[in-house]
Structures are given as structure tokens and as C-alpha cells.
Design a protein around this motif. Structure first.
Motif, PDB file in Angstrom:
ATOM      1  N   PHE A  19      40.896  40.090  55.566  1.00 30.42           N
ATOM      2  CA  PHE A  19      39.713  39.752  54.778  1.00 30.42           C
ATOM      3  C   PHE A  19      40.151  39.302  53.398  1.00 30.42           C
ATOM      4  O   PHE A  19      41.089  39.859  52.836  1.00 30.42           O
ATOM      5  N   THR A  20      39.465  38.342  52.829  1.00 26.08           N
ATOM      6  CA  THR A  20      39.657  38.056  51.416  1.00 26.08           C
ATOM      7  C   THR A  20      38.909  39.134  50.642  1.00 26.08           C
ATOM      8  O   THR A  20      38.022  39.811  51.190  1.00 26.08           O
ATOM      9  N   ALA A  21      39.241  39.299  49.388  1.00 26.70           N
ATOM     10  CA  ALA A  21      38.575  40.325  48.575  1.00 26.70           C
ATOM     11  C   ALA A  21      37.072  40.079  48.525  1.00 26.70           C
ATOM     12  O   ALA A  21      36.281  41.025  48.554  1.00 26.70           O
ATOM     13  N   SER A  41      49.607  38.990  41.131  1.00 25.21           N
ATOM     14  CA  SER A  41      49.367  39.460  39.767  1.00 25.21           C
ATOM     15  C   SER A  41      49.035  38.261  38.891  1.00 25.21           C
ATOM     16  O   SER A  41      49.454  37.140  39.146  1.00 25.21           O
ATOM     17  N   MET A  42      48.244  38.508  37.888  1.00 23.21           N
ATOM     18  CA  MET A  42      47.845  37.458  36.970  1.00 23.21           C
ATOM     19  C   MET A  42      48.360  37.816  35.575  1.00 23.21           C
ATOM     20  O   MET A  42      48.158  38.934  35.114  1.00 23.21           O
ATOM     21  N   SER A  50      38.248  38.303  39.002  1.00 27.31           N
ATOM     22  CA  SER A  50      36.906  37.919  39.442  1.00 27.31           C
ATOM     23  C   SER A  50      36.501  38.528  40.780  1.00 27.31           C
ATOM     24  O   SER A  50      35.341  38.876  40.955  1.00 27.31           O
ATOM     25  N   GLU A  51      37.434  38.670  41.735  1.00 28.20           N
ATOM     26  CA  GLU A  51      37.071  39.232  43.036  1.00 28.20           C
ATOM     27  C   GLU A  51      37.875  40.480  43.377  1.00 28.20           C
ATOM     28  O   GLU A  51      37.305  41.480  43.789  1.00 28.20           O
ATOM     29  N   PHE A  52      39.199  40.414  43.214  1.00 25.69           N
ATOM     30  CA  PHE A  52      40.022  41.516  43.698  1.00 25.69           C
ATOM     31  C   PHE A  52      39.835  42.803  42.898  1.00 25.69           C
ATOM     32  O   PHE A  52      39.604  43.865  43.472  1.00 25.69           O
ATOM     33  N   ALA A  53      39.939  42.737  41.593  1.00 19.83           N
ATOM     34  CA  ALA A  53      39.853  43.952  40.772  1.00 19.83           C
ATOM     35  C   ALA A  53      38.539  44.710  40.991  1.00 19.83           C
ATOM     36  O   ALA A  53      38.564  45.929  41.182  1.00 19.83           O
TER      37      ALA A  53
END
Length: 67
Positions: A19-21, A41-42, A50-53
Motif C-alpha cells: 500500500f502507498t501511505a 527520508s527527506m 504530506s502522506e507518510f508522517a
């Protein structure tokens, strides 16, 4: 990388779902025996914001143990 992990699980006779975040709902967490999260990591080793965190933070209370 996620595809390689899924293939390894399947090669050992297990089942894997990717699944994507943005498509993973924390209510789904209880339907899996194990969950592996991955994220590039960014900047200074920060999670994608925007989505993962947000998804990862929401999932943390659902799981009593993190490996």
C-alpha cells in the motif's frame, strides 16, 4: 524496495500486500500479523510530511510493540 520485500515474504510461503501511505488506513492494521513501513527520508532524515508522517503517527498507537 517494497516489491523486493513482498517477493521475499512470498518466496517463504507468506502473503504480502503493498500500500502507498495514502492508501493505508490505520483501521486496516489489525488485519495483518506484521507490518513493515518504508519511506524515503527527506532533507535531514525527516519523514515525508504530506502522506507518510501523518499515517505513521496515526498507526503508532494502534500497534503496542514496534520492532
Amino acid at each position: 524496495m517494497a516489491q523486493a520485500v513482498a517477493e521475499g515474504v512470498q518466496a517463504q510461503g507468506g502473503e504480502a500486500a503493498l500500500f502507498t501511505a495514502g492508501k493505508f488506513d490505520v483501521d486496516m492494521a489489525g488485519t495483518f500479523n506484521t507490518i513493515a513501513f518504508g519511506c524515503p527520508s527527506m532533507g535531514s532524515e525527516e519523514l515525508e510530511e504530506s502522506e507518510f508522517a501523518p499515517m505513521f503517527s496515526a498507526a503508532a498507537p494502534v500497534n503496542s510493540t514496534w520492532v
